[in-house]
Design an enzyme around this catalytic site. Structure first.
Site, PDB file in Angstrom:
ATOM      1  N   TYR A  32      14.344  50.149  19.014  1.00 52.99           N
ATOM      2  CA  TYR A  32      14.805  49.548  20.263  1.00 52.99           C
ATOM      3  C   TYR A  32      13.752  48.512  20.694  1.00 52.99           C
ATOM      4  CZ  TYR A  32      18.136  49.158  23.982  1.00 52.99           C
ATOM      5  OH  TYR A  32      19.133  48.672  24.811  1.00 52.99           O
ATOM      6  N   HIS A  34      11.320  45.479  21.634  1.00 54.38           N
ATOM      7  CA  HIS A  34      11.225  44.507  22.734  1.00 54.38           C
ATOM      8  C   HIS A  34      10.051  43.571  22.451  1.00 54.38           C
ATOM      9  CE1 HIS A  34       7.924  47.024  24.017  1.00 54.38           C
ATOM     10  NE2 HIS A  34       8.727  48.078  24.104  1.00 54.38           N
ATOM     11  N   GLY A  36       7.138  43.439  23.521  1.00 52.55           N
ATOM     12  CA  GLY A  36       5.857  44.115  23.316  1.00 52.55           C
ATOM     13  C   GLY A  36       5.677  44.481  21.846  1.00 52.55           C
ATOM     14  N   HIS A  37       6.717  45.078  21.255  1.00 49.28           N
ATOM     15  CA  HIS A  37       6.667  45.399  19.824  1.00 49.28           C
ATOM     16  C   HIS A  37       6.446  44.126  18.995  1.00 49.28           C
ATOM     17  CE1 HIS A  37       9.426  48.893  21.062  1.00 49.28           C
ATOM     18  NE2 HIS A  37       8.380  49.497  20.544  1.00 49.28           N
ATOM     19  N   GLN A  64       7.206  64.614  17.979  1.00 50.41           N
ATOM     20  CA  GLN A  64       6.396  64.224  19.136  1.00 50.41           C
ATOM     21  C   GLN A  64       7.152  64.371  20.445  1.00 50.41           C
ATOM     22  OE1 GLN A  64       5.910  60.086  17.551  1.00 50.41           O
ATOM     23  NE2 GLN A  64       6.113  59.471  19.679  1.00 50.41           N
ATOM     24  N   GLY A 154      -0.278  49.534  20.357  1.00 54.37           N
ATOM     25  CA  GLY A 154      -0.308  48.891  21.662  1.00 54.37           C
ATOM     26  C   GLY A 154      -1.210  49.633  22.642  1.00 54.37           C
ATOM     27  N   ASP A 157       0.042  52.437  25.229  1.00 50.93           N
ATOM     28  CA  ASP A 157      -0.157  53.878  24.994  1.00 50.93           C
ATOM     29  C   ASP A 157      -1.649  54.084  24.705  1.00 50.93           C
ATOM     30  OD1 ASP A 157       2.805  55.001  24.722  1.00 50.93           O
ATOM     31  OD2 ASP A 157       2.724  53.043  23.771  1.00 50.93           O
ATOM     32  N   SER A 192       8.925  48.580  27.749  1.00 53.73           N
ATOM     33  CA  SER A 192       9.099  49.878  27.120  1.00 53.73           C
ATOM     34  C   SER A 192      10.559  50.053  26.762  1.00 53.73           C
ATOM     35  CB  SER A 192       8.673  50.988  28.094  1.00 53.73           C
ATOM     36  OG  SER A 192       9.155  52.239  27.645  1.00 53.73           O
ATOM     37  N   ARG A 194      12.039  52.702  27.002  1.00 53.64           N
ATOM     38  CA  ARG A 194      12.577  53.597  28.028  1.00 53.64           C
ATOM     39  C   ARG A 194      12.977  52.856  29.306  1.00 53.64           C
ATOM     40  NH1 ARG A 194       8.707  57.529  25.602  1.00 53.64           N
ATOM     41  NH2 ARG A 194       9.981  59.282  24.880  1.00 53.64           N
TER      42      ARG A 194
HETATM   43  P1  AMP Z   1       7.116  52.898  20.614  1.00 51.45           P
HETATM   44  O1  AMP Z   1       8.276  52.283  19.895  1.00 51.45           O
HETATM   45  O2  AMP Z   1       7.310  53.021  22.088  1.00 51.45           O
HETATM   46  O3  AMP Z   1       6.606  54.155  19.956  1.00 51.45           O
HETATM   47  O4  AMP Z   1       5.929  51.850  20.472  1.00 51.45           O
HETATM   48  C1  AMP Z   1       5.505  51.389  19.199  1.00 51.45           C
HETATM   49  C2  AMP Z   1       4.207  50.645  19.358  1.00 51.45           C
HETATM   50  O5  AMP Z   1       4.387  49.556  20.265  1.00 51.45           O
HETATM   51  C3  AMP Z   1       3.094  51.514  19.969  1.00 51.45           C
HETATM   52  O6  AMP Z   1       1.868  51.189  19.332  1.00 51.45           O
HETATM   53  C4  AMP Z   1       3.102  51.077  21.420  1.00 51.45           C
HETATM   54  O7  AMP Z   1       1.852  51.248  22.059  1.00 51.45           O
HETATM   55  C5  AMP Z   1       3.448  49.622  21.297  1.00 51.45           C
HETATM   56  N1  AMP Z   1       4.017  49.115  22.540  1.00 51.45           N
HETATM   57  C6  AMP Z   1       5.045  49.637  23.253  1.00 51.45           C
HETATM   58  N2  AMP Z   1       5.259  48.928  24.369  1.00 51.45           N
HETATM   59  C7  AMP Z   1       4.326  47.944  24.389  1.00 51.45           C
HETATM   60  C8  AMP Z   1       4.001  46.894  25.309  1.00 51.45           C
HETATM   61  N3  AMP Z   1       4.690  46.719  26.429  1.00 51.45           N
HETATM   62  N4  AMP Z   1       2.972  46.082  25.003  1.00 51.45           N
HETATM   63  C9  AMP Z   1       2.262  46.258  23.846  1.00 51.45           C
HETATM   64  N5  AMP Z   1       2.518  47.228  22.952  1.00 51.45           N
HETATM   65  C10 AMP Z   1       3.531  48.056  23.212  1.00 51.45           C
END
Ligand code: AMP
Length: 286
Positions: A32, A34, A36-37, A64, A154, A157, A192, A194
């Site tokens: 999903y 965004h 940030g990813h 997790q 990121g 987290d 996020s 979420r």
């Molecule tokens: P997730 O899909 O939420 O498990 O996130 C995957 C990776 O993307 C993790 O290393 C997160 O810390 C990073 N991440 C998620 N949201 C952001 C954001 N807004 N800015 C930077 N990194 C992010």
């Protein structure tokens, strides 16, 4: 761009790349995707170089999630994720099934996990028992499957990045860990997956996390403040939003994650807040 679903096929590819000394960069995600990813993918590309190979893993890791958490309703859109990855010049998207990642688990025949015993105790670890055991385990497995030279995580987290850096060092994984800054919406909300849960007025209320960080930054700017007082003030500020409930807010040393009784500039702040059903986290240096 290749989409790989089997562990064996991913390991074969990694082995082939390593034979020609090709740099491999890994960006682990739960999908999903965004902006940030995608900022992590861009960093991975920069670090690995144009001849390097970038692997994005997309896997909603069940180990997790706690039993009462959002595993089954976690947002997913693989088609859109693949388009984003293609547009970013990703080489391989690794999308394993649960049976590939945890063989035999449904029959009770999967039994190996990795536990970091220090940095994972407080905050997310306290609120979500077993969470970092799942995270450390899946990241260690991804390191063994993708065999990356570098992996990008990121700062959103913060505690997760700290746990992974510690695990990588403690277990001698030959992987360079890079931590990318938090990518935010224009109003300050940390991006996020979420955030999809934030319907109607909840999206507006969710800005309270980054505002609380701003409030704490202003509070400690001139002189140190007792953590207990700052926590109480922030709880009141956050819960002024009708759908917001503070899970925790903590002030701590960014290296050791040890809480600070007196909050000074340079302290790290992290918080978790329920906004409606969405549990959101954010953090920053004060
Ligand atoms: P997730 O899909 O939420 O498990 O996130 C995957 C990776 O993307 C993790 O290393 C997160 O810390 C990073 N991440 C998620 N949201 C952001 C954001 N807004 N800015 C930077 N990194 C992010």
């Amino acid at each position: 761009m290749q989409v790989v679903t089997s562990v064996a096929a991913m390991q074969r590819l990694a082995k082939k790349w390593r034979r020609t000394s090709t740099t491999i960069g890994l960006v682990p995600t739960m999908g999903y995707l965004h902006a940030g990813h995608l900022s992590l993918v861009k960093r991975a590309r920069k670090l690995a170089g144009k001849n390097g190979k970038i692997v994005v893993s997309i896997y909603v890791n069940p180990t997790q999630f706690g039993p009462r958490e959002d595993l089954s309703r976690y947002p997913r859109d693989l088609k859109r994720d693949l388009k984003h990855c293609r547009d970013e010049g990703v080489d391989v998207v690794f999308v394993p099934s649960d049976e590939e990642m945890y063989p035999g688990k449904t029959q009770g025949l999967y039994s190996t996990y990795i536990v970091e015993e220090q940095l994972s105790q407080g905050m997310e670890g306290a609120s979500r028992p077993g969470h970092f055991r799942g995270v450390a385990t899946v990241v260690a497995k991804l390191f063994n499957i993708v065999q990356p030279d570098l992996a990008v995580f990121g700062a959103k987290d913060f505690q997760q990045a700290a746990v992974i850096q510690r695990m990588t060092r403690d277990l001698n994984f030959p992987v360079k860990i890079d931590v990318a800054p938090t990518f935010r919406e224009p109003d300050g909300l940390a991006m996020s997956s979420r955030n999809k849960y934030l319907e109607g007025d909840l999206r507006r209320q969710a800005v309270v996390l980054s505002r609380a960080i701003g409030m704490a930054q202003a509070a400690v700017e001139k002189s140190p403040v007792p953590a207990a007082r700052l926590k109480a003030d922030l709880k009141q500020f956050i819960e002024n939003e009708p759908a917001a409930r503070l899970d925790y807010v903590e002030f701590f040393d960014p290296e050791t994650l040890v809480p600070m009784p007196k909050v000074t500039r340079g302290a790290q702040m992290a918080l978790a807040v329920f906004v409606g059903k969405a549990r959101l986290i954010d953090n920053a240096k004060l």
